[in-house]
Design a protein around this motif. Structure first.
Motif, PDB file in Angstrom:
ATOM      1  N   LYS A 124       0.843  -1.208   0.000  1.00  0.00           N
ATOM      2  CA  LYS A 124       0.000   0.000   0.000  1.00  0.00           C
ATOM      3  C   LYS A 124       0.873   1.251   0.000  1.00  0.00           C
ATOM      4  O   LYS A 124       0.677   2.165  -0.805  1.00  0.00           O
ATOM      5  CB  LYS A 124      -0.930   0.001   1.228  1.00  0.00           C
ATOM      6  CG  LYS A 124      -1.803  -1.226   1.335  1.00  0.00           C
ATOM      7  CD  LYS A 124      -2.695  -1.217   2.561  1.00  0.00           C
ATOM      8  CE  LYS A 124      -1.936  -1.244   3.881  1.00  0.00           C
ATOM      9  NZ  LYS A 124      -1.213  -2.502   4.145  1.00  0.00           N
ATOM     10  N   THR A 125       1.841   1.262   0.914  1.00  0.00           N
ATOM     11  CA  THR A 125       2.761   2.402   0.966  1.00  0.00           C
ATOM     12  C   THR A 125       3.540   2.508  -0.340  1.00  0.00           C
ATOM     13  O   THR A 125       3.759   3.609  -0.858  1.00  0.00           O
ATOM     14  CB  THR A 125       3.714   2.250   2.163  1.00  0.00           C
ATOM     15  OG1 THR A 125       2.935   2.219   3.358  1.00  0.00           O
ATOM     16  CG2 THR A 125       4.699   3.403   2.241  1.00  0.00           C
ATOM     17  N   THR A 126       3.939   1.365  -0.871  1.00  0.00           N
ATOM     18  CA  THR A 126       4.668   1.352  -2.143  1.00  0.00           C
ATOM     19  C   THR A 126       3.844   2.033  -3.232  1.00  0.00           C
ATOM     20  O   THR A 126       4.366   2.812  -4.030  1.00  0.00           O
ATOM     21  CB  THR A 126       4.993  -0.101  -2.537  1.00  0.00           C
ATOM     22  OG1 THR A 126       5.743  -0.694  -1.496  1.00  0.00           O
ATOM     23  CG2 THR A 126       5.773  -0.155  -3.832  1.00  0.00           C
TER      24      THR A 126
ATOM     25  N   THR B 188       3.275  10.741   5.186  1.00  0.00           N
ATOM     26  CA  THR B 188       3.814   9.391   5.281  1.00  0.00           C
ATOM     27  C   THR B 188       3.384   8.705   6.573  1.00  0.00           C
ATOM     28  O   THR B 188       2.970   9.350   7.532  1.00  0.00           O
ATOM     29  CB  THR B 188       5.344   9.413   5.236  1.00  0.00           C
ATOM     30  OG1 THR B 188       5.794  10.283   6.270  1.00  0.00           O
ATOM     31  CG2 THR B 188       5.839   9.927   3.911  1.00  0.00           C
ATOM     32  N   GLN B 189       3.563   7.409   6.558  1.00  0.00           N
ATOM     33  CA  GLN B 189       3.200   6.603   7.720  1.00  0.00           C
ATOM     34  C   GLN B 189       3.993   7.041   8.953  1.00  0.00           C
ATOM     35  O   GLN B 189       3.460   7.063  10.055  1.00  0.00           O
ATOM     36  CB  GLN B 189       3.525   5.133   7.390  1.00  0.00           C
ATOM     37  CG  GLN B 189       2.675   4.127   8.090  1.00  0.00           C
ATOM     38  CD  GLN B 189       2.788   2.749   7.441  1.00  0.00           C
ATOM     39  OE1 GLN B 189       3.352   2.607   6.360  1.00  0.00           O
ATOM     40  NE2 GLN B 189       2.239   1.750   8.083  1.00  0.00           N
ATOM     41  N   SER B 190       5.253   7.406   8.743  1.00  0.00           N
ATOM     42  CA  SER B 190       6.053   7.875   9.890  1.00  0.00           C
ATOM     43  C   SER B 190       6.242   9.386   9.833  1.00  0.00           C
ATOM     44  O   SER B 190       7.346   9.886   9.904  1.00  0.00           O
ATOM     45  CB  SER B 190       7.389   7.152   9.938  1.00  0.00           C
ATOM     46  OG  SER B 190       7.965   7.095   8.660  1.00  0.00           O
TER      47      SER B 190
ATOM     48  N   LEU C 192      -2.388   9.872   1.664  1.00  0.00           N
ATOM     49  CA  LEU C 192      -2.437   9.781   3.125  1.00  0.00           C
ATOM     50  C   LEU C 192      -2.213   8.334   3.547  1.00  0.00           C
ATOM     51  O   LEU C 192      -2.995   7.453   3.206  1.00  0.00           O
ATOM     52  CB  LEU C 192      -3.793  10.275   3.634  1.00  0.00           C
ATOM     53  CG  LEU C 192      -4.195  11.690   3.206  1.00  0.00           C
ATOM     54  CD1 LEU C 192      -5.638  11.987   3.593  1.00  0.00           C
ATOM     55  CD2 LEU C 192      -3.267  12.709   3.827  1.00  0.00           C
ATOM     56  N   ASP C 193      -1.146   8.096   4.291  1.00  0.00           N
ATOM     57  CA  ASP C 193      -0.812   6.733   4.713  1.00  0.00           C
ATOM     58  C   ASP C 193      -1.174   6.541   6.180  1.00  0.00           C
ATOM     59  O   ASP C 193      -0.457   6.989   7.060  1.00  0.00           O
ATOM     60  CB  ASP C 193       0.678   6.480   4.482  1.00  0.00           C
ATOM     61  CG  ASP C 193       0.993   4.991   4.362  1.00  0.00           C
ATOM     62  OD1 ASP C 193       0.115   4.179   4.714  1.00  0.00           O
ATOM     63  OD2 ASP C 193       2.102   4.659   3.914  1.00  0.00           O
ATOM     64  N   GLU C 194      -2.285   5.897   6.414  1.00  0.00           N
ATOM     65  CA  GLU C 194      -2.810   5.677   7.768  1.00  0.00           C
ATOM     66  C   GLU C 194      -2.746   6.949   8.614  1.00  0.00           C
ATOM     67  O   GLU C 194      -2.154   6.956   9.690  1.00  0.00           O
ATOM     68  CB  GLU C 194      -2.027   4.548   8.445  1.00  0.00           C
ATOM     69  CG  GLU C 194      -2.143   3.245   7.686  1.00  0.00           C
ATOM     70  CD  GLU C 194      -1.397   2.106   8.359  1.00  0.00           C
ATOM     71  OE1 GLU C 194      -1.339   2.105   9.600  1.00  0.00           O
ATOM     72  OE2 GLU C 194      -0.890   1.222   7.656  1.00  0.00           O
ATOM     73  N   PRO C 195      -3.368   8.013   8.141  1.00  0.00           N
ATOM     74  CA  PRO C 195      -3.197   9.298   8.834  1.00  0.00           C
ATOM     75  C   PRO C 195      -3.887   9.354  10.190  1.00  0.00           C
ATOM     76  O   PRO C 195      -3.424  10.052  11.074  1.00  0.00           O
ATOM     77  CB  PRO C 195      -3.830  10.300   7.872  1.00  0.00           C
ATOM     78  CG  PRO C 195      -4.826   9.510   7.094  1.00  0.00           C
ATOM     79  CD  PRO C 195      -4.236   8.138   6.965  1.00  0.00           C
TER      80      PRO C 195
HETATM   81 MG   LIG Z   1       2.538   1.079   4.805  1.00  0.00          MG
END
Ligand SMILES: [Mg+2]
Ligand SMILES: Nc1ncnc2c1ncn2[C@@H]1O[C@H](COP(=O)(O)OP(=O)(O)OP(=O)(O)O)[C@@H](O)[C@H]1O
Lengths: 255, 269
Positions: free
Chosen positions: B49-51, B85-87, B161-164
């Motif tokens: 997903k992030t990719t 990003t996720q982080s 938006l990655d798991e915001p």
């Molecule tokens: Mg991810």
């Protein structure tokens, strides 16, 4: 408070051992005695010699430190951002860096004479390599993703340098600066011992020449004081320039 | 309902080299995303997903296939996307307010205007009074909110938006969801929204892409027939919403069954 007491006790113990051994197993001629050193030191203070010579050493150390550090930071930034250039000059820098820098002193005396300038240049050379190496590593270890996220926002190279690279390299720079303080003093004092008629190094050499052990210790004591003072200034500047670290440290350790 | 295609994936695959072995993260992704759509993405951890977001942002190139943005191949950083990003990637040396101000500074917005907008954004994400805190002293949810405010400050046309909202409490999450839908509808933003929360995927999305376990690919492309302007609070009582959530759960279940295959046979030595 407990720590403070412990430290005070330790110092007293060292002084007592010193004093007793000077009177018994060793000889006052070689190691003097705390009391005599204190007297000598007070003499240096009241006669104003401490301040005269101390001031010269401070001048050399600070001027050398600042120029060396500025050059080190600049070159570290430049090479850190230009890998090609860094590879090009790497052998040269490594070669010069592998030299014990005080070995350059005779050469510098030939080139620049025995005045303040020579000690400043010697100090600056020593500080340069330490600060350069730290800055370079700091710049290389910047979080690449952080740079990309900012580029996505439209950041140009100068934005990246100002907003990410400099602040992120700053703690490395300060690590280099902390490390440099004693070495900066080595540069100045060695320079003075080798060729000078003023400065704490001269004071030290002069006392030794007269077989005045108390005077030697008093001069050493003055050098230690100076080192502590410079160390404190660097630390204070670091706190001022990297306030987020203080904040982070104050936070209790956690994942 | 939705405009023309803005993001296109055509047979996209991405592999990574891991200890001299090729690791296929995603494969055969073909999907078309339209302007103004909110597309949610769900799938097991490590399915790519992030990719997928990285590919749209141009942070990495596909190993196979092509990714297009407004008809053009994404070859370099895609400046029209904004990425949370996720982080979070906050700048540790800047406090909350000046973290949010970063994109405005880059764009050369004058100081007074900057302050005004940062203040409004901090109100929006519920961070008023924390302007002078450094990221190291924030909770996970506060960091996410700061990152979201920073993203909104620079107002890109597509939001990645990655798991915001993963680290937010229920009330705050509801509020942020409401704001996100309201803002992106009003400004006609395209949104790619990764989440592990299926209910959230239904509540926010016009569409939901369901990924299989790694090597991840889109196994379901679910259209969510809820109105574009939704009331996040009222939605929770809506029988249609409940039904859609249940349906999505059922569609994800077979994908989860395949999880067993995520652990490959040991290699003959
Ligand atoms: Mg991810
Ligand atoms: N930069 C990279 N280098 C090497 N491997 C990577 C990289 N990025 C992702 N991967 C690998 O690709 C796979 C997919 O990663 P990705 O981050 O896209 O998963 P994800 O679906 O976002 O998972 P999660 O839900 O846990 O965030 C993982 O196996 C990961 O190890």
């Amino acid at each position: 408070m407990k720590l403070f007491l412990g430290r005070a006790l330790l110092i007293v113990a060292v002084l007592v051992v010193w004093d007793v051994s000077a009177r018994t197993v060793t000889d006052e001629f070689f190691i003097s005695r705390p009391e005599l050193v204190a007297v000598k030191f007070l003499e240096l203070v009241t006669s104003g010699r401490l301040f005269y010579h101390g001031w010269i050493t401070v001048l050399e150390t600070v001027a050398g430190f600042l120029t060396g550090a500025a050059a080190g930071i600049l070159v570290g930034l430049l090479l850190g951002r230009n890998e090609g250039l860094a590879r090009l000059v790497d052998p040269l820098l490594t070669a010069v860096n592998s030299l014990p820098k005080v070995a350059l002193a005779p050469l510098f005396i030939m080139w620049f004479g025995i005045d303040l300038g020579m000690k400043i240049i010697l100090t600056a050379t020593i500080v340069f390599f330490l600060v350069f190496a730290n800055t370079y590593n700091g710049v290389r270890s910047v979080d690449v993703q952080l740079l990309e996220i900012l580029r996505l926002m439209g950041a140009r190279e100068r934005d990246l340098i100002a907003k990410v690279i400099v602040p992120s390299a700053l703690q490395w720079v300060f690590a280099g600066l902390q490390l440099s303080v004693p070495y900066a003093l080595i540069g100045a004092v060695i320079g003075e011992i080798m060729a000078a008629n003023r400065g704490l190094g001269f004071l030290l050499q002069d006392a030794a020449g007269q077989l005045d052990t108390g005077g030697v210790f008093a001069a050493l004591f003055a050098i230690v004081l100076l080192a502590l003072l410079l160390q404190a200034v660097v630390r204070g500047t670091e706190r001022w320039l990297t306030p987020w670290k203080v904040d982070g440290e104050r936070r209790e350790a956690a994942a | 309902m939705s405009g023309q295609q803005i993001i296109g994936f055509e047979g996209v695959g991405r592999s990574f080299v891991h200890r001299d072995r090729e690791l296929v993260a995603t494969r055969d992704i073909t999907v078309s995303i339209h302007e103004g759509e909110i597309v949610t993405i769900v799938g097991p951890s490590g399915c790519g997903k992030t990719t997928m977001l990285n590919l749209v942002a141009g942070l990495m190139a596909p190993s196979r296939g092509t990714v297009t943005y407004r008809g053009e191949r994404v070859a370099a950083l895609n400046g029209r996307t904004g990425y949370m990003t996720q982080s979070d990637h906050l700048l540790p040396w800047r406090d909350v307010a000046s973290n949010i101000a970063v994109p405005l500074e880059i764009r050369g917005v004058p100081k007074a205007e900057r302050q005004r907008r940062v203040e409004a954004l901090m109100d929006l994400v519920g961070l008023a009074h924390f302007e002078t805190s450094y990221p190291a002293a924030l909770s996970g949810g506060m960091r996410k909110r700061t990152a979201l405010a920073r993203l909104l400050a620079y107002d890109p046309e597509t939001l990645l938006l990655d798991e915001p909202f993963a680290a937010l409490d229920a009330q705050l999450r509801l509020r942020m969801q409401t704001e996100l839908v309201r803002l992106s509808r009003r400004l006609n933003k395209t949104v790619l929204f990764v989440t592990h929360d299926l209910d959230e995927a239904v509540a926010l999305g016009d569409r939901c892409l369901v990924f299989s376990p790694r090597p991840g690919t889109i196994v379901r492309d679910v259209t969510i027939p809820l109105p574009r302007d939704r009331d996040m609070v009222a939605l929770r009582q809506d029988p249609e919403y409940r039904r859609l959530c249940g349906e999505l759960w059922e569609q994800v279940a077979p994908a989860l069954d395949a999880t067993a295959s995520e652990f490959p046979e040991p290699l003959p030595s």
